[in-house]
Design an enzyme around this catalytic site. Structure first.
Site, short mmCIF file in Angstrom:
data_model
loop_
_atom_site.label_atom_id
_atom_site.label_comp_id
_atom_site.label_asym_id
_atom_site.label_seq_id
_atom_site.Cartn_x
_atom_site.Cartn_y
_atom_site.Cartn_z
N VAL A 47 0.83 -1.20 0.00
CA VAL A 47 0.00 0.00 0.00
C VAL A 47 0.87 1.25 0.00
CG1 VAL A 47 -1.76 1.29 1.25
CG2 VAL A 47 -1.90 -1.19 1.13
N CYS A 48 1.92 1.25 0.80
CA CYS A 48 2.80 2.42 0.85
C CYS A 48 3.49 2.62 -0.49
CB CYS A 48 3.83 2.26 1.96
SG CYS A 48 3.11 2.29 3.62
N THR A 49 3.89 1.52 -1.11
CA THR A 49 4.52 1.62 -2.42
C THR A 49 3.56 2.24 -3.42
OG1 THR A 49 5.88 -0.33 -1.96
CG2 THR A 49 5.63 0.32 -4.27
#
Length: 288
Positions: A47-49
């Site tokens: 998700v952060c990526t």
């Protein structure tokens, strides 16, 4: 979470920048530009990526003269460096290893999958005077920010004071260019070709800086009169720049004894210079 309209908290922390680990101070790095601060829980999570790569891929944020992005999480700067390398992230990733930066912005989470003091996913858009103009946060780790909302927030930062400062700097560059251009014309008339070519090159540099500055001022301007003045000034600087470029080329042709081509190029330069001089005077905006 800190509210929109408040001053963005200052911070200094290690960061991964262009493959190196360096100390970063927020105000110095932003340096009068719009800043997008993207807090995220951890490197390498899918998700952060997705979040940071979405910000990376917005064309608007490639205009580094006006906008800078900072990613912030509690991972180490070394982890950030590898994360940036693997995902082609060209903006700094700040290591908030003790959570103090997230805490100042009011987005420090208490616990996530057994990890404490992680940043909550959040985005802040800070204008060129350090004021938070957009703030978003979620308690749901898998929820991503709406990049269209972020883009709109950046677009909405049209502050006349910032526009005027940019206009004034551009106007100074224009005046430097005009002064250098007059010296170059005198050298050209005296057949000092190498001196003229160098001086026209210097004038072209200042005219280019002026053109860029006026364009930035136009994009920042809130009121129509400043936007119109900036657009006219940009056109005037563009004509001057083209004239200086062609005169420099003509001077070099003369130095190489290519007189026919030099004469044709000089004629084109004279037309561009006539257009620049024929435009109505542009205000310096110091009366605003």
């Amino acid at each position: 979470m800190i509210a929109e309209g408040t001053q963005a908290p200052e911070f200094t922390a290690p960061a991964a920048i262009d493959g190196e680990i360096r100390e970063l101070t927020f105000s110095e790095h932003a340096d009068g530009r719009i800043a997008v601060l993207a807090f995220y829980p951890a490197d390498f999570s899918p998700v952060c990526t997705d979040e940071l790569c979405s910000l990376r891929d917005i064309d608007l944020f490639n205009l580094q003269r006006d906008v800078t992005i900072l990613g912030v999480s509690t991972d180490s700067a070394f982890s950030h460096r590898e994360f940036a390398r693997q995902n082609g992230l060209e903006f700094p990733l700040v290591s908030d290893d003790d959570g103090r930066v997230a805490e100042r912005y009011g987005v420090l989470g208490t616990e996530l999958h057994g990890h404490s003091r992680l940043a909550q996913r959040s985005v802040f858009v800070v204008d060129d005077r350090g004021t938070v103009r957009y703030a978003w946060r979620t308690d749901e780790p898998t929820q991503l920010p709406d990049v269209d909302d972020v883009r709109e927030a950046v677009d909405s930062i049209q502050d006349d004071r910032g526009a005027i400062e940019r206009y004034r700097t551009a106007h100074e560059h224009l005046e430097y260019g005009r002064s250098e251009n007059e010296s170059a014309l005198a050298a050209y008339d005296d057949a000092s070709w190498k001196v003229a070519a160098e001086a026209f090159g210097e004038a072209e540099y200042y005219f280019q800086e002026a053109e860029t500055g006026f364009d930035t001022a136009r994009r920042f301007a809130e009121s129509d009169n400043i936007a119109r003045a900036s657009d006219r000034a940009k056109q005037k600087a563009s004509h001057y720049r083209q004239a200086a470029r062609w005169y420099a080329a003509a001077a070099r042709r003369q130095a190489d004894d290519e007189r026919a081509i030099a004469a044709e190029t000089a004629e084109d330069a004279e037309v561009a210079l006539g257009r620049a001089r024929g435009m109505e005077p542009i205000p310096d905006l110091y009366s605003f």
